[in-house]
Design a protein around this motif. Structure first.
Motif, mmCIF file in Angstrom:
data_model
loop_
_atom_site.group_PDB
_atom_site.id
_atom_site.type_symbol
_atom_site.label_atom_id
_atom_site.label_comp_id
_atom_site.label_asym_id
_atom_site.label_seq_id
_atom_site.Cartn_x
_atom_site.Cartn_y
_atom_site.Cartn_z
ATOM 1 N N ASN B 122 18.567 15.579 -22.004
ATOM 2 C CA ASN B 122 17.435 15.822 -21.394
ATOM 3 C C ASN B 122 16.243 15.845 -22.619
ATOM 4 O O ASN B 122 14.986 16.174 -22.034
ATOM 5 C CB ASN B 122 16.942 17.257 -20.842
ATOM 6 C CG ASN B 122 17.620 16.918 -19.106
ATOM 7 O OD1 ASN B 122 17.296 16.278 -18.653
ATOM 8 N ND2 ASN B 122 18.077 18.272 -18.781
ATOM 9 N N ARG B 125 13.102 13.478 -21.770
ATOM 10 C CA ARG B 125 12.309 13.832 -20.727
ATOM 11 C C ARG B 125 11.585 15.151 -20.973
ATOM 12 O O ARG B 125 10.362 15.134 -20.630
ATOM 13 C CB ARG B 125 13.216 14.023 -19.582
ATOM 14 C CG ARG B 125 13.739 12.759 -18.811
ATOM 15 C CD ARG B 125 14.444 12.984 -17.789
ATOM 16 N NE ARG B 125 15.462 12.042 -17.385
ATOM 17 C CZ ARG B 125 16.732 12.379 -17.243
ATOM 18 N NH1 ARG B 125 17.092 13.612 -17.239
ATOM 19 N NH2 ARG B 125 17.542 11.429 -16.999
ATOM 20 N N ALA B 126 12.145 16.013 -21.795
ATOM 21 C CA ALA B 126 11.344 17.357 -22.090
ATOM 22 C C ALA B 126 10.200 17.162 -22.973
ATOM 23 O O ALA B 126 9.122 17.635 -22.853
ATOM 24 C CB ALA B 126 12.496 18.200 -22.640
ATOM 25 N N MET B 128 8.429 14.381 -23.102
ATOM 26 C CA MET B 128 7.296 13.876 -22.278
ATOM 27 C C MET B 128 6.628 14.926 -21.265
ATOM 28 O O MET B 128 5.565 14.911 -21.298
ATOM 29 C CB MET B 128 7.858 12.725 -21.328
ATOM 30 C CG MET B 128 8.226 11.423 -21.867
ATOM 31 S SD MET B 128 8.960 10.255 -21.091
ATOM 32 C CE MET B 128 9.641 9.180 -22.121
ATOM 33 N N LEU B 129 7.506 15.797 -20.833
ATOM 34 C CA LEU B 129 7.068 16.712 -20.236
ATOM 35 C C LEU B 129 6.145 17.961 -21.097
ATOM 36 O O LEU B 129 4.836 17.884 -20.548
ATOM 37 C CB LEU B 129 8.156 17.811 -19.570
ATOM 38 C CG LEU B 129 7.582 18.933 -18.956
ATOM 39 C CD1 LEU B 129 6.787 18.643 -17.471
ATOM 40 C CD2 LEU B 129 8.671 20.135 -18.564
ATOM 41 N N PHE B 130 6.478 18.236 -22.220
ATOM 42 C CA PHE B 130 5.504 18.778 -23.217
ATOM 43 C C PHE B 130 4.380 18.115 -23.444
ATOM 44 O O PHE B 130 3.259 18.884 -23.727
ATOM 45 C CB PHE B 130 6.324 19.185 -24.499
ATOM 46 C CG PHE B 130 7.144 20.699 -24.165
ATOM 47 C CD1 PHE B 130 6.489 21.696 -24.140
ATOM 48 C CD2 PHE B 130 8.490 20.416 -24.043
ATOM 49 C CE1 PHE B 130 7.513 22.874 -23.653
ATOM 50 C CE2 PHE B 130 9.367 21.667 -23.970
ATOM 51 C CZ PHE B 130 8.692 22.787 -23.552
ATOM 52 N N LEU B 179 0.298 17.264 -13.385
ATOM 53 C CA LEU B 179 1.541 16.752 -14.236
ATOM 54 C C LEU B 179 2.173 15.518 -13.558
ATOM 55 O O LEU B 179 2.499 14.558 -14.091
ATOM 56 C CB LEU B 179 2.579 17.887 -14.600
ATOM 57 C CG LEU B 179 2.148 19.009 -15.470
ATOM 58 C CD1 LEU B 179 3.345 20.203 -15.270
ATOM 59 C CD2 LEU B 179 2.076 18.353 -16.798
ATOM 60 N N LEU B 183 2.308 12.067 -15.531
ATOM 61 C CA LEU B 183 3.577 11.283 -15.604
ATOM 62 C C LEU B 183 3.534 10.130 -14.952
ATOM 63 O O LEU B 183 4.139 8.932 -15.443
ATOM 64 C CB LEU B 183 4.510 12.162 -15.308
ATOM 65 C CG LEU B 183 4.834 13.282 -16.048
ATOM 66 C CD1 LEU B 183 5.804 14.390 -15.565
ATOM 67 C CD2 LEU B 183 5.260 12.952 -17.468
ATOM 68 N N TYR B 186 1.792 7.309 -16.851
ATOM 69 C CA TYR B 186 2.368 7.031 -18.108
ATOM 70 C C TYR B 186 3.616 6.050 -17.535
ATOM 71 O O TYR B 186 3.714 5.087 -18.542
ATOM 72 C CB TYR B 186 3.203 8.218 -18.636
ATOM 73 C CG TYR B 186 4.050 8.112 -19.889
ATOM 74 C CD1 TYR B 186 3.193 7.645 -21.327
ATOM 75 C CD2 TYR B 186 5.270 7.971 -19.909
ATOM 76 C CE1 TYR B 186 4.034 7.206 -22.272
ATOM 77 C CE2 TYR B 186 6.011 7.662 -20.954
ATOM 78 C CZ TYR B 186 5.452 7.467 -22.123
ATOM 79 O OH TYR B 186 6.324 7.127 -23.513
#
Lengths: 103, 193
Positions: B122, B125-126, B128-130, B179, B183, B186
């Motif tokens: 992960n 993905r994490a 990108m989340l941050f 978010l 995303l 992006y």
């Protein structure tokens, strides 16, 4: 299909922290905190020499630029040409004289 | 011993009680800090600041909220202060040196962040989340981090943020909607990744 892939990817990213472990601080962090507690508490902040030098240089630069602007202005007035105030005064004198002459 | 009882001892200057309090809350404070600041050094410094403040202000704890809420509140405020300070530094980077003296790297550029608690599968993905969380307004960041990363209940979050539970719910909905938009943009700008 593309929209479905996009939505799935977005949801995967949003849920990527599910089940993640908690980040733990380094072992020596408690020692650092104890050290900070042991030193006397002082209010205010210390600034680095670089920051102090940058601030001092900015002030000096500001003073120099102001002085240059002032001396530049006074030179402009000393260059033999009449300044704006005297030009305007002369214009009005002439106008008044013209009126006096009945022109 | 309950955290409230430990805090009373800390207020009296009991160092071993302070050690117990640190052991109880260090992971919560550090995990919250690293989620906001996304840099280990900053998170360590803020964790130090939080516990130093807890030690010096233990006698000001009034008992209206739980010790956990009180410590989270200090943590959130310190993190937001540090983010504002970092942003100010970034704005004035044209006067100060923008390169690190030792490494030569850009000082104000946020590096790619890997949360230490995320599994390999992960990690990307994490990250990108941050990166997306950083773009949220402060209150939405706080609600999202406390809920999704710290795993707190809406009730606890409402006490920490000093607002109603409905308001927290609405903040969380807006945070998630923003978010999703960040995303999606992006995803589309990278042609389906």
């Amino acid at each position: 299909m593309k929209q479905k892939d996009e939505n799935r990817w977005v949801e995967d990213v949003l849920n990527s922290m599910d089940g993640a472990a908690k980040a733990r601080p380094a072992e020596d962090l408690y020692g650092k905190i104890e050290h900070r507690i042991a030193v006397p508490f002082t209010k205010g902040r210390t600034i680095s020499l670089t920051t102090f030098s940058a601030a001092a240089a900015s002030i000096v630069l500001l003073i120099v630029l102001n002085m240059m602007a002032l001396t530049g202005n006074s030179r402009k007035h000393d260059n033999g040409r009449p300044d704006e105030v005297s030009s305007v005064a002369r214009y009005y004198d002439i106008t008044n004289e013209s009126e006096g002459l009945g022109l | 011993m309950q955290p409230e009882e430990i805090l009373i001892l800390v207020a009296k200057g009991d160092k071993s009680a302070f050690g117990q309090l640190y052991a109880l809350f260090k992971d919560k404070v550090y995990n919250t800090s690293i989620s906001y600041l996304q840099q280990e050094n900053d998170a360590e410094e803020v964790t130090q600041d939080v516990f130093v403040e807890v030690y010096h202000n233990a006698n000001t704890y009034k008992g209206g909220a739980s010790v956990s809420t009180w410590i989270y509140r200090i943590t959130v405020n310190k993190c937001l202060d540090r983010i504002r300070y970092n942003n100010r530094q970034k704005r004035f980077s044209f006067i100060t040196s923008i390169f690190n003296k030792d490494t030569g790297a850009l000082q104000h550029d946020k590096p790619h962040f890997d949360h230490p608690g995320v599994g390999v599968e992960n990690k990307e993905r994490a990250a990108m989340l941050f990166n997306a969380i950083r773009q949220l307004p402060e209150s939405q960041q706080t609600a999202f981090i406390l809920k999704q990363i710290e795993g707190l209940s809406q009730r606890e979050i409402s006490q920490i943020m000093d607002m109603g539970e409905k308001a927290v719910e609405s903040l969380l909905q807006r945070a998630k909607a923003n978010l999703r938009k960040i995303l999606s943009d992006y995803y589309n700008s990278n042609e389906g990744l």
